[in-house]
Design an enzyme around this catalytic site. Structure first.
Site, short mmCIF file in Angstrom:
data_model
loop_
_atom_site.label_atom_id
_atom_site.label_comp_id
_atom_site.label_asym_id
_atom_site.label_seq_id
_atom_site.Cartn_x
_atom_site.Cartn_y
_atom_site.Cartn_z
N ASP A 1 68.69 40.14 70.25
CA ASP A 1 69.16 40.19 71.64
C ASP A 1 70.37 41.12 71.79
OD1 ASP A 1 68.23 39.21 74.13
OD2 ASP A 1 70.07 38.10 74.38
N GLU B 1 79.87 40.52 77.45
CA GLU B 1 78.75 39.98 76.70
C GLU B 1 78.63 40.64 75.32
OE1 GLU B 1 75.72 38.55 79.16
OE2 GLU B 1 74.16 39.56 78.00
N GLU C 1 66.97 38.59 84.22
CA GLU C 1 68.12 37.68 84.22
C GLU C 1 67.68 36.24 84.49
OE1 GLU C 1 70.35 39.06 82.75
OE2 GLU C 1 71.86 40.00 84.02
N GLU D 1 59.25 38.90 77.86
CA GLU D 1 60.16 37.80 77.49
C GLU D 1 59.49 36.82 76.53
OE1 GLU D 1 63.40 37.29 78.12
OE2 GLU D 1 63.69 39.02 79.41
#
Ligand SMILES: Cc1ncc(CO)c(N)n1
Length: 227
Positions: free
Chosen positions: A54, A95, A147, A217
């Site tokens: 990620d 992040e 998101e 995803e």
């Protein structure tokens, strides 16, 4: 009041897509990896694989968001879109620092990680959305979907009755907190507002991109189990 009626139409559009593609939507937002975080049975090697992959993805997310900001500056009729996206870019900075801190906590060597196939494919898909000919509406729809899959997934790990291990709570809060939930609602609102003004072709393209995000995803979560 015309605008309000139209907004409802846009809202219905996204609800309709979610219902039409319900199975895939649930597979993306209630993936076995996320369920294992939620019930506490997740193993640390899966979590570490997800974390490393990620980080690579989020690095690629920066140019994607920059391209979206550029589209908003050029094409959006609403100045507040630009401010919302600028806020998104600012949080990506935070992040990336968080990923580095978290990786060192778990002994994950970020500079030694190579992107797996599903990650490469997803990043290539993001690149295709960065092209100037891709409509702002299509790109913002993708952004909202990307998101909101994380928001839905990780907020489920914070619900009453979940058994998320203490050392994973910070990760779940990153995407599961209320502020991030509100941000996703704002993005959805922008997408809906745009969807009511564009042609049928663009709406179909946006739906196609929504489905492609869900598929990507699911494959991304699958990577946590290893190749
Ligand atoms: C794969 C993936 N999807 C969505 C997000 C949310 O930003 C993320 N960090 N990674």
């Amino acid at each position: 009041m015309e605008g309000r009626g139209g907004e409802r139409e846009g809202a219905r559009m996204i609800d309709t897509w979610i219902n039409t593609h319900r199975q895939m939507y649930d597979r993306a937002t209630r993936h076995p990896f996320v369920l294992s975080v939620r019930d506490g049975s997740v193993d640390s090697s899966s979590f570490k694989r997800w974390l490393g992959q990620d980080y690579i993805f989020v690095r690629q997310f920066v140019p994607f968001l920059a391209s979206l900001l550029l589209k908003a500056c050029r094409e959006s009729e609403d100045q507040s879109d630009v401010e919302v996206l600028l806020g998104g870019i600012a949080s990506l900075h935070d992040e990336l620092s968080w990923f580095k801190k978290e990786a060192s906590k778990w002994d994950v060597m970020l500079n030694a990680i190579t992107p797996q196939k599903a990650n490469q494919d997803y990043c290539r898909f993001l690149e295709s959305l960065m092209l100037p000919e891709v409509d702002y509406t299509v790109a913002i729809t993708a952004f909202w979907a990307i998101e909101s899959v994380y928001q839905k997934s990780f907020s489920s790990c914070l619900e009453a009755g979940s058994n998320t291990p203490a050392e994973l709570l910070e990760t779940c809060q990153r995407w599961g907190n209320d502020g991030f939930g509100q941000y996703c609602c704002v993005l959805r609102g922008i997408a809906e507002r745009r969807l009511e003004t564009v042609s049928k072709d663009v709406v179909m393209m946006a739906e196609g991109v929504f489905v492609r995000v869900l598929e990507s995803e699911i494959r991304f979560w699958d990577m946590s189990y290893g190749e």
